[in-house]
Design a protein around this motif. Structure first.
Motif, PDB file in Angstrom:
ATOM      1  N   ALA A 147       7.965 -13.942 -11.226  1.00  0.00           N
ATOM      2  CA  ALA A 147       8.819 -13.382 -12.283  1.00  0.00           C
ATOM      3  C   ALA A 147       8.640 -11.880 -12.444  1.00  0.00           C
ATOM      4  N   LEU A 148       7.433 -11.356 -12.205  1.00  0.00           N
ATOM      5  CA  LEU A 148       7.214  -9.918 -12.348  1.00  0.00           C
ATOM      6  C   LEU A 148       8.126  -9.135 -11.401  1.00  0.00           C
ATOM      7  N   ASP A 149       8.347  -9.682 -10.211  1.00  0.00           N
ATOM      8  CA  ASP A 149       9.189  -9.000  -9.222  1.00  0.00           C
ATOM      9  C   ASP A 149      10.648  -8.923  -9.648  1.00  0.00           C
ATOM     10  N   GLU A 150      11.054  -9.742 -10.619  1.00  0.00           N
ATOM     11  CA  GLU A 150      12.450  -9.799 -11.033  1.00  0.00           C
ATOM     12  C   GLU A 150      12.775  -8.851 -12.182  1.00  0.00           C
ATOM     13  N   ILE A 151      11.777  -8.247 -12.790  1.00  0.00           N
ATOM     14  CA  ILE A 151      12.035  -7.299 -13.877  1.00  0.00           C
ATOM     15  C   ILE A 151      12.729  -6.074 -13.294  1.00  0.00           C
ATOM     16  N   PRO A 152      13.866  -5.639 -13.860  1.00  0.00           N
ATOM     17  CA  PRO A 152      14.673  -4.580 -13.222  1.00  0.00           C
ATOM     18  C   PRO A 152      13.888  -3.312 -12.902  1.00  0.00           C
ATOM     19  N   GLU A 153      13.055  -2.849 -13.816  1.00  0.00           N
ATOM     20  CA  GLU A 153      12.295  -1.616 -13.551  1.00  0.00           C
ATOM     21  C   GLU A 153      11.308  -1.816 -12.401  1.00  0.00           C
ATOM     22  N   ILE A 154      10.727  -3.020 -12.309  1.00  0.00           N
ATOM     23  CA  ILE A 154       9.796  -3.304 -11.214  1.00  0.00           C
ATOM     24  C   ILE A 154      10.550  -3.387  -9.894  1.00  0.00           C
ATOM     25  N   GLN A 155      11.728  -4.022  -9.926  1.00  0.00           N
ATOM     26  CA  GLN A 155      12.543  -4.111  -8.715  1.00  0.00           C
ATOM     27  C   GLN A 155      12.923  -2.729  -8.187  1.00  0.00           C
ATOM     28  N   ALA A 156      13.170  -1.788  -9.089  1.00  0.00           N
ATOM     29  CA  ALA A 156      13.610  -0.453  -8.681  1.00  0.00           C
ATOM     30  C   ALA A 156      12.472   0.419  -8.169  1.00  0.00           C
ATOM     31  N   ALA A 157      11.236   0.046  -8.442  1.00  0.00           N
ATOM     32  CA  ALA A 157      10.092   0.883  -8.072  1.00  0.00           C
ATOM     33  C   ALA A 157       9.842   0.837  -6.566  1.00  0.00           C
ATOM     34  N   GLU A 158       9.313   1.946  -6.032  1.00  0.00           N
ATOM     35  CA  GLU A 158       8.874   2.005  -4.633  1.00  0.00           C
ATOM     36  C   GLU A 158       7.563   1.227  -4.516  1.00  0.00           C
ATOM     37  N   GLN A 159       7.572   0.129  -3.751  1.00  0.00           N
ATOM     38  CA  GLN A 159       6.401  -0.740  -3.632  1.00  0.00           C
ATOM     39  C   GLN A 159       5.470  -0.221  -2.542  1.00  0.00           C
ATOM     40  N   THR A 160       4.199  -0.025  -2.891  1.00  0.00           N
ATOM     41  CA  THR A 160       3.208   0.483  -1.952  1.00  0.00           C
ATOM     42  C   THR A 160       1.971  -0.400  -2.001  1.00  0.00           C
ATOM     43  N   PHE A 161       1.561  -0.921  -0.840  1.00  0.00           N
ATOM     44  CA  PHE A 161       0.377  -1.773  -0.742  1.00  0.00           C
ATOM     45  C   PHE A 161      -0.808  -0.927  -0.300  1.00  0.00           C
ATOM     46  N   LEU A 162      -1.925  -1.029  -1.032  1.00  0.00           N
ATOM     47  CA  LEU A 162      -3.112  -0.224  -0.753  1.00  0.00           C
ATOM     48  C   LEU A 162      -4.315  -1.161  -0.621  1.00  0.00           C
ATOM     49  N   PHE A 163      -4.772  -1.337   0.599  1.00  0.00           N
ATOM     50  CA  PHE A 163      -5.897  -2.214   0.919  1.00  0.00           C
ATOM     51  C   PHE A 163      -7.113  -1.326   1.121  1.00  0.00           C
ATOM     52  N   LEU A 164      -8.002  -1.286   0.137  1.00  0.00           N
ATOM     53  CA  LEU A 164      -9.123  -0.348   0.115  1.00  0.00           C
ATOM     54  C   LEU A 164     -10.329  -0.973   0.802  1.00  0.00           C
ATOM     55  N   LYS A 165     -10.808  -0.325   1.868  1.00  0.00           N
ATOM     56  CA  LYS A 165     -11.836  -0.952   2.691  1.00  0.00           C
ATOM     57  C   LYS A 165     -12.671   0.114   3.371  1.00  0.00           C
ATOM     58  N   ASP A 166     -14.005  -0.063   3.329  1.00  0.00           N
ATOM     59  CA  ASP A 166     -14.889   0.845   4.067  1.00  0.00           C
ATOM     60  C   ASP A 166     -15.449   0.139   5.293  1.00  0.00           C
ATOM     61  N   PHE A 167     -15.816   0.954   6.294  1.00  0.00           N
ATOM     62  CA  PHE A 167     -16.281   0.437   7.579  1.00  0.00           C
ATOM     63  C   PHE A 167     -17.539   1.193   8.012  1.00  0.00           C
ATOM     64  N   VAL A 168     -18.412   0.491   8.726  1.00  0.00           N
ATOM     65  CA  VAL A 168     -19.564   1.121   9.364  1.00  0.00           C
ATOM     66  C   VAL A 168     -19.123   1.559  10.756  1.00  0.00           C
ATOM     67  N   VAL A 169     -19.024   2.880  10.961  1.00  0.00           N
ATOM     68  CA  VAL A 169     -18.519   3.404  12.228  1.00  0.00           C
ATOM     69  C   VAL A 169     -19.585   4.240  12.928  1.00  0.00           C
ATOM     70  N   GLU A 170     -20.028   5.308  12.286  1.00  0.00           N
ATOM     71  CA  GLU A 170     -20.967   6.233  12.931  1.00  0.00           C
ATOM     72  C   GLU A 170     -22.419   5.824  12.719  1.00  0.00           C
ATOM     73  N   GLN A 171     -22.711   5.150  11.647  1.00  0.00           N
ATOM     74  CA  GLN A 171     -24.102   4.840  11.328  1.00  0.00           C
ATOM     75  C   GLN A 171     -24.644   3.723  12.200  1.00  0.00           C
ATOM     76  N   ARG A 172     -25.914   3.804  12.496  1.00  0.00           N
ATOM     77  CA  ARG A 172     -26.572   2.659  13.116  1.00  0.00           C
ATOM     78  C   ARG A 172     -26.798   1.561  12.077  1.00  0.00           C
ATOM     79  N   GLN A 173     -27.043   1.967  10.855  1.00  0.00           N
ATOM     80  CA  GLN A 173     -27.205   1.021   9.758  1.00  0.00           C
ATOM     81  C   GLN A 173     -26.324   1.481   8.610  1.00  0.00           C
ATOM     82  N   PRO A 174     -25.797   0.548   7.796  1.00  0.00           N
ATOM     83  CA  PRO A 174     -25.037   0.967   6.620  1.00  0.00           C
ATOM     84  C   PRO A 174     -25.886   1.801   5.686  1.00  0.00           C
TER      85      PRO A 174
END
Length: 496
Positions: free
Chosen positions: A173-200
């Protein structure tokens, strides 16, 4: 529309120190140039009432921030594919485990059975095996963000830190509210990774964090909003232990959903704190000058611990706004390593539309009846013979053969969860969402559904849980997943 102060319900408004940080960041630092437009994972949507796909977990080379990197991934993507379904849909996932270790899938935030081929976290899928996940999204399921990830005890922290996880969106139902429908939808998946370190950066006792912080697998990507328009940011904290204290330069945030459930009305905030496993949705109004505005992760200390004479040592927190950052003594471990604001992504204005307004009403939040039962839970740590230092709930380390809590269906319970340890703990309950009723004995300012709630050190949070359906066995635990692995988890059985 509501506006809150700093500590209420863990949706933080700017303190003077936080405002100074933002001001200094805006004036005194070189603007970080975004590298590329925000990318989105592959999308699988339901068709004719069925979401049907193949999902593979493997260790392979993937593109992380534009560089080939060996990570754990679903279908060779980081984050994994975005899955979308509607209430009443059937979900059918043909899963293949091509990892070297056993695994499974947990549908964090979905209200589905904790048994059978649905959301059984005790299910073990060995290396090389295939398995079928099949379940229905209940007709009354709210629309919002869930988060799928592995949850086999003994392997979950390594597998999530290694890269496994993805969004599961239920449209409602939230997706059907007119103001929500008109908004630019952006998905943000926040995640950190161990890349350079030998240990976290931190060990398991503190909760491991990686050295590379990404949004959708990118470092400082850009996203856009038209002048006069609205952006709908859909956020997931998919990190093993890292907290995100979010602020967008010169823009207030309007909170519209928490943990996959809409609020009754938007709540204006300046900061949003997301602990691991939490999700949120906010609106941003495009009412500033053309330019670039950074989405910042502000400093936050989730606690400190040290080994002195074989035991834990509590550390006092520091000054306001900095959440107790300070110098650590020998042997100390501290959560969240950053000392200054960190740019996660950059908002840019592109184009112009007729001015759009923030909606005044969303989806009414149910008022729950008074509880039939009140229980107490204490989060702490201690020495256990044969195990060493472990994390505990009510003085016990996790034992998969023990039932810690039994509840009856068609009842409502209040749980008072206290943190007597030295680090903050996000408390997550599987299957059944709850409402936060009070914090340190004080009522919260508005009703909202949650499945993960932060319990800061020294605080007590009272939550109210309706147990309505789905008998079976599942778990509750700290969502700093190293702490869960080290014992801070209990088993709950729901009985008809």
């Amino acid at each position: 529309m509501q506006s809150l102060n700093r500590r209420q319900f863990l949706v933080l408004s700017a303190s003077s120190a936080g405002a100074v940080l933002l001001s200094q960041c805006s004036r005194g630092q070189t603007q970080t140039v975004p590298k590329a437009p925000l990318s989105l994972p592959k999308l699988y949507t339901s068709k004719d009432g069925l979401l049907d796909l193949e999902l593979e977990a493997s260790y392979r080379q993937v593109n992380l921030d534009g560089k080939p990197t060996n990570l754990l991934s679903y279908n060779g993507q980081v984050p994994g594919p975005r899955l979308e379904a509607k209430p009443g849909d059937i979900v059918r996932i043909r899963f293949k485990n091509n990892l070297s270790d056993p695994t499974n899938i947990h549908y964090h935030g979905l209200h589905i059975p904790p048994t059978g081929n649905a959301d059984d976290v005790f299910r073990r899928i060995d290396s090389g095996e295939s398995a079928l996940y099949e379940f229905s999204i209940p007709q009354q399921h709210p629309g919002g963000i869930a988060y799928y990830h592995p949850h086999l005890h003994g392997y979950v922290a390594d597998q999530i830190l290694g890269g496994l996880g993805g969004m599961f969106i239920v449209r409602g139902a939230l997706d059907e509210i007119p103001e929500i429908q008109a908004a630019e939808q952006t998905f943000l998946f926040l995640k950190d990774f161990v890349v350079e370190q030998r240990q976290p950066m931190m060990g398991r006792m503190a909760g491991r964090e990686g050295d590379l912080v990404t949004v959708n697998g990118q470092v400082n990507p850009s996203f856009s909003i038209p002048a006069g328009g609205l952006a709908r940011l859909r956020l997931v904290n998919a990190s093993n232990a890292r907290f995100y204290r979010l602020a967008l330069e010169k823009h207030p945030l309007y909170l519209i959903a928490t943990d996959g459930h809409p609020l009754s009305t938007p709540v204006e905030i300046q900061e949003l704190l997301l602990s691991p496993g939490e999700r949120a949705e906010v609106l941003v109004q495009g009412d500033q000058e053309a330019g670039q505005y950074r989405l910042l992760n502000l400093p936050y200390s989730r606690g400190q611990m040290g080994m002195m004479g074989g035991g834990m040592m509590r550390r006092d927190r520091g000054g306001p706004g900095m959440m107790g950052r300070g110098r650590m003594g020998p042997g100390m471990m501290e959560g969240n390593d950053q000392d200054s604001p960190q740019t996660l992504a950059t908002l840019a204005y592109t184009g112009q539309v007729e001015p759009q307004s923030i909606p005044q009403q969303l989806i009414e939040v149910e008022t729950l009846p008074e509880p039939q039962t009140v229980r107490q839970f204490e989060l702490d740590h201690g020495m256990v013979p044969g195990q060493g230092m472990v994390f505990l709930i009510n003085g016990k380390s996790f034992d998969h053969q023990r039932i810690d809590t039994q509840v009856s269906l068609d009842t409502v319970e209040d749980w008072e969860v206290s943190n007597t340890g030295v680090m903050d703990h996000p408390f997550h309950l599987h299957t059944n969402p709850f409402q936060v009723i009070a914090r340190n004995g004080q009522p919260v300012p508005y009703q909202a559904w949650k499945d993960t709630v932060l319990i800061p050190t020294g605080e007590t949070v009272r939550i109210r849980i309706p147990f309505r359906d789905f008998p079976g066995k599942t778990v509750y635990h700290c969502h700093i997943l190293d702490h869960e692995e080290l014992g801070m988890m209990g088993t709950i059985e729901m009985k008809a």
